[in-house]
Design a protein around this motif. Structure first.
Motif, PDB file in Angstrom:
ATOM      1  N   PHE A 211       1.076  -0.984  -0.296  1.00  0.00           N
ATOM      2  CA  PHE A 211       0.163  -0.079  -0.075  1.00  0.00           C
ATOM      3  C   PHE A 211       0.683   1.016   0.040  1.00  0.00           C
ATOM      4  O   PHE A 211       0.274   2.439  -1.007  1.00  0.00           O
ATOM      5  CB  PHE A 211      -1.042   0.066   1.524  1.00  0.00           C
ATOM      6  N   TYR A 212       2.072   0.983   1.227  1.00  0.00           N
ATOM      7  CA  TYR A 212       3.336   2.130   1.136  1.00  0.00           C
ATOM      8  C   TYR A 212       3.700   2.390  -0.940  1.00  0.00           C
ATOM      9  O   TYR A 212       3.817   3.651  -0.627  1.00  0.00           O
ATOM     10  CB  TYR A 212       3.349   1.722   2.423  1.00  0.00           C
ATOM     11  N   GLN A 213       4.424   1.005  -1.192  1.00  0.00           N
ATOM     12  CA  GLN A 213       4.496   1.787  -1.890  1.00  0.00           C
ATOM     13  C   GLN A 213       3.607   2.531  -2.767  1.00  0.00           C
ATOM     14  O   GLN A 213       4.474   3.428  -4.927  1.00  0.00           O
ATOM     15  CB  GLN A 213       4.821   0.240  -2.621  1.00  0.00           C
ATOM     16  N   ASN A 214       2.411   1.591  -3.770  1.00  0.00           N
ATOM     17  CA  ASN A 214       1.691   2.163  -4.876  1.00  0.00           C
ATOM     18  C   ASN A 214       1.505   3.665  -4.387  1.00  0.00           C
ATOM     19  O   ASN A 214       1.439   4.568  -5.196  1.00  0.00           O
ATOM     20  CB  ASN A 214       0.564   1.473  -4.475  1.00  0.00           C
ATOM     21  N   THR A 215       0.863   4.382  -3.244  1.00  0.00           N
ATOM     22  CA  THR A 215       1.222   5.741  -2.879  1.00  0.00           C
ATOM     23  C   THR A 215       2.433   6.308  -2.900  1.00  0.00           C
ATOM     24  O   THR A 215       2.055   7.776  -3.879  1.00  0.00           O
ATOM     25  CB  THR A 215       0.382   5.644  -0.950  1.00  0.00           C
ATOM     26  N   LYS A 216       3.977   5.713  -1.899  1.00  0.00           N
ATOM     27  CA  LYS A 216       4.110   7.026  -2.889  1.00  0.00           C
ATOM     28  C   LYS A 216       4.609   6.795  -4.358  1.00  0.00           C
ATOM     29  O   LYS A 216       5.268   8.152  -4.175  1.00  0.00           O
ATOM     30  CB  LYS A 216       5.350   5.957  -1.652  1.00  0.00           C
ATOM     31  N   TYR A 217       4.799   6.258  -4.763  1.00  0.00           N
ATOM     32  CA  TYR A 217       5.093   5.954  -6.310  1.00  0.00           C
ATOM     33  C   TYR A 217       4.001   6.717  -7.221  1.00  0.00           C
ATOM     34  O   TYR A 217       4.418   7.759  -8.307  1.00  0.00           O
ATOM     35  CB  TYR A 217       5.431   4.698  -7.323  1.00  0.00           C
ATOM     36  N   THR A 218       3.134   6.854  -7.077  1.00  0.00           N
ATOM     37  CA  THR A 218       1.729   7.670  -7.384  1.00  0.00           C
ATOM     38  C   THR A 218       1.964   9.096  -6.974  1.00  0.00           C
ATOM     39  O   THR A 218       2.023   9.534  -8.232  1.00  0.00           O
ATOM     40  CB  THR A 218       1.123   6.278  -7.289  1.00  0.00           C
ATOM     41  N   TYR A 219       1.987   8.723  -5.665  1.00  0.00           N
ATOM     42  CA  TYR A 219       1.726  10.130  -5.590  1.00  0.00           C
ATOM     43  C   TYR A 219       3.037  11.093  -5.976  1.00  0.00           C
ATOM     44  O   TYR A 219       2.813  12.659  -6.783  1.00  0.00           O
ATOM     45  CB  TYR A 219       1.780  10.510  -4.262  1.00  0.00           C
ATOM     46  N   ARG A 220       4.459  10.668  -5.923  1.00  0.00           N
ATOM     47  CA  ARG A 220       5.424  11.361  -6.285  1.00  0.00           C
ATOM     48  C   ARG A 220       5.681  11.676  -8.380  1.00  0.00           C
ATOM     49  O   ARG A 220       6.534  12.067  -8.514  1.00  0.00           O
ATOM     50  CB  ARG A 220       6.880  10.557  -5.877  1.00  0.00           C
ATOM     51  N   GLY A 221       4.808  10.484  -9.471  1.00  0.00           N
ATOM     52  CA  GLY A 221       4.716  10.621 -10.406  1.00  0.00           C
ATOM     53  C   GLY A 221       5.768   9.833 -11.117  1.00  0.00           C
ATOM     54  O   GLY A 221       6.090   9.772 -11.899  1.00  0.00           O
ATOM     55  N   VAL A 222       6.117   8.776 -10.115  1.00  0.00           N
ATOM     56  CA  VAL A 222       7.490   7.543 -11.305  1.00  0.00           C
ATOM     57  C   VAL A 222       6.150   6.456 -11.775  1.00  0.00           C
ATOM     58  O   VAL A 222       7.139   5.973 -12.602  1.00  0.00           O
ATOM     59  CB  VAL A 222       8.354   7.206  -9.817  1.00  0.00           C
TER      60      VAL A 222
END
Length: 246
Positions: A211-222
């Motif tokens: 959950f953390y990985q998806n939230t982090k990378y989508t928010y940062r545009g990665v």
């Protein structure tokens, strides 16, 4: 002064003897008039001697009293020399008092810090970070730094777990990736859960990590929402929910 009275007393005593002898001589010569005169002088000398003795006694007592008072004052004002044992006890007492003072100051400082941390909730902190100037990566880094030392409770961890599971099931967790406060709040929750469980390979810890990985990378545009990495993490989350019976 007492010495003067003593001298006068001795001289008066000598005068008494002399006048007494002269009186005897005059009476022996049948000269009663001169004899009486010598007796009169003898009486005067005797009176002087008595007065001198009295004066000597008074001045002597006064001198002794003054001397004793002076000795008492000197004794009272003279500092008492401490023994090695007394010095050691005094030093130990001073150290204990200093340690107690330092401990009290440290406890007061910690209390102030705790009250300050309670006054500012994690929601307030995340909102502050979300609204500050900076890139999404800079804001993400600030939230991660705050989450690292966040003093979570077991009850709060359970609340975070239920929240991220509900947000994932409803697919709200990536519905608005441009909402910095919402996305950073989820990053915070998931990271605090992972910090709480550490290296434990439990379904909820694995779920929070994906959950953390998806939230982090989508928010940062990665990563995009339909990227293979996001889909892979969601499959892992689905698997973890089944293991938890969710």
């Amino acid at each position: 002064m007492d010495d003067l009275f003593l001298i006068i007393s001795f001289l008066s005593f000598a005068a008494i003897i002399i006048f007494a002898i002269l009186a005897v001589i005059q009476f022996a010569k049948k000269d009663s008039q001169k004899g009486k005169k010598q007796i009169k002088f003898t009486g005067i000398a005797g009176a002087i001697m008595v007065v001198s003795f009295i004066g000597f006694g008074l001045t002597s007592d006064s001198s002794d009293t003054t001397k004793n008072d002076k000795e008492k004052v000197e004794t009272a004002t003279e500092p008492k020399e401490e023994t090695p044992e007394e010095k050691a006890l005094a030093e130990q007492k001073a150290k204990e008092e200093a340690a107690a003072k330092a401990k009290a100051e440290e406890e007061a400082r910690l209390k102030v810090e705790q009250e300050a941390s309670v006054a500012v909730t994690w929601q307030d902190k995340v909102k502050e970070i979300a609204t500050m100037d900076g890139t999404s990566t800079e804001k993400y880094d600030a939230v991660m730094l705050y989450a690292k030392d966040y003093p979570s409770t077991e009850a709060e961890i359970k609340e975070f777990e239920q929240y991220i599971i509900a947000e994932y099931k409803s697919k709200n967790y990536v519905a608005d990736i441009n909402n910095a406060e919402y996305m950073l709040s989820n990053v915070f929750r998931a990271n605090v859960i992972n910090n709480f469980y550490g290296e434990d390979n439990t379904p909820i810890n694995s779920f929070a990590s994906d959950f953390y990985q998806n939230t982090k990378y989508t928010y940062r545009g990665v990563d995009t929402l339909d990227s293979s990495a996001v889909r892979s993490n969601e499959r892992q989350m689905d698997k973890a929910l089944k293991e938890m019976g969710k």
